[in-house]
Design a protein around this motif. Structure first.
Motif, PDB file in Angstrom:
ATOM      1  N   ASP A 185       0.828  -1.211   0.000  1.00  0.00           N
ATOM      2  CA  ASP A 185       0.000   0.000   0.000  1.00  0.00           C
ATOM      3  C   ASP A 185       0.861   1.259   0.000  1.00  0.00           C
ATOM      4  O   ASP A 185       0.553   2.233  -0.689  1.00  0.00           O
ATOM      5  N   LEU A 222       2.179   1.716  -3.506  1.00  0.00           N
ATOM      6  CA  LEU A 222       1.123   2.190  -4.406  1.00  0.00           C
ATOM      7  C   LEU A 222       0.819   3.665  -4.166  1.00  0.00           C
ATOM      8  O   LEU A 222       0.609   4.423  -5.117  1.00  0.00           O
ATOM      9  N   TYR A 271       1.186   6.825  -6.852  1.00  0.00           N
ATOM     10  CA  TYR A 271       0.163   7.858  -7.045  1.00  0.00           C
ATOM     11  C   TYR A 271       0.764   9.248  -6.822  1.00  0.00           C
ATOM     12  O   TYR A 271       0.544  10.168  -7.604  1.00  0.00           O
ATOM     13  N   VAL A 300       0.392   6.549 -11.466  1.00  0.00           N
ATOM     14  CA  VAL A 300      -0.927   5.934 -11.569  1.00  0.00           C
ATOM     15  C   VAL A 300      -1.975   6.941 -11.110  1.00  0.00           C
ATOM     16  O   VAL A 300      -1.675   7.853 -10.335  1.00  0.00           O
ATOM     17  N   LYS A 326      -5.649   7.790  -9.158  1.00  0.00           N
ATOM     18  CA  LYS A 326      -6.231   7.332  -7.892  1.00  0.00           C
ATOM     19  C   LYS A 326      -7.025   6.042  -8.105  1.00  0.00           C
ATOM     20  O   LYS A 326      -6.923   5.097  -7.321  1.00  0.00           O
ATOM     21  N   MET A 349      -4.662   3.137  -8.593  1.00  0.00           N
ATOM     22  CA  MET A 349      -4.074   2.790  -7.313  1.00  0.00           C
ATOM     23  C   MET A 349      -5.050   1.939  -6.494  1.00  0.00           C
ATOM     24  O   MET A 349      -4.669   0.911  -5.931  1.00  0.00           O
ATOM     25  N   ARG A 403      -4.648  -1.880  -5.212  1.00  0.00           N
ATOM     26  CA  ARG A 403      -4.750  -2.203  -3.786  1.00  0.00           C
ATOM     27  C   ARG A 403      -5.711  -3.357  -3.550  1.00  0.00           C
ATOM     28  O   ARG A 403      -5.434  -4.269  -2.773  1.00  0.00           O
TER      29      ARG A 403
END
Length: 150
Positions: free
Chosen positions: A98, A101, A105, A110, A112, A115, A119
């Motif tokens: 997380d 990721l 972002y 990437v 939202k 992402m 996740r």
């Protein structure tokens, strides 16, 4: 505690900026400045100055000990991909995935929505039947990164 951690992070970032992106300092100098335990400095370094956030941290303990912090340029995609692969290793927890990721972002690699999709795909719930979720998660994440950086 979060307020102190934020102040320490801001202070270190200012020192890094003034030093041109590379800093060598004694842990005791920072802890004396904030009148806190050196362990608080360690906490900030391990949670806020991580490789996926673009920092290389080297620490030597003892009388002549020091902390060396280098801000790494994450604009070179090959270097960034290698840095992320090293961070992932052969296994990665959900929380660390997380964090990675979120960093993707933050550096605009990437959206939202992308992402959040990643996740969910890497969540414990999605990997519930796997005997070794963290190894599978690492493999999936590395493959996702190949697409992100292609």
């Amino acid at each position: 505690m979060a307020k102190l951690s934020n102040s320490i992070e801001e202070f270190i970032n200012e020192l890094l900026f003034d030093a041109g992106g590379s800093l060598e300092i004694q842990r005791s100098q920072i802890s004396d400045h904030f009148n806190c335990a050196p362990s608080q400095i360690n906490y900030v370094l391990t949670t806020r100055f991580t490789p996926i956030k673009g920092y290389y941290v080297e620490s030597r303990r003892g009388g002549g000990g020091f902390i060396r912090i280098v801000k790494v340029n994450l604009e070179d995609e090959t270097d960034t991909l290698e840095l992320f692969y090293e961070y992932i290793g052969d296994s990665i927890t959900k929380d660390k995935a997380d964090d990675l990721l979120l960093e993707l972002y933050r550096i605009d690699k990437v959206t939202k929505k992308e992402m959040e999709l990643m996740r969910v795909a890497l969540s414990d719930r999605a990997l519930y039947e796997s005997e070794n979720k963290n190894t599978l998660r690492a493999n999936l994440l590395k493959n996702m990164l190949l697409v992100v950086f292609s």
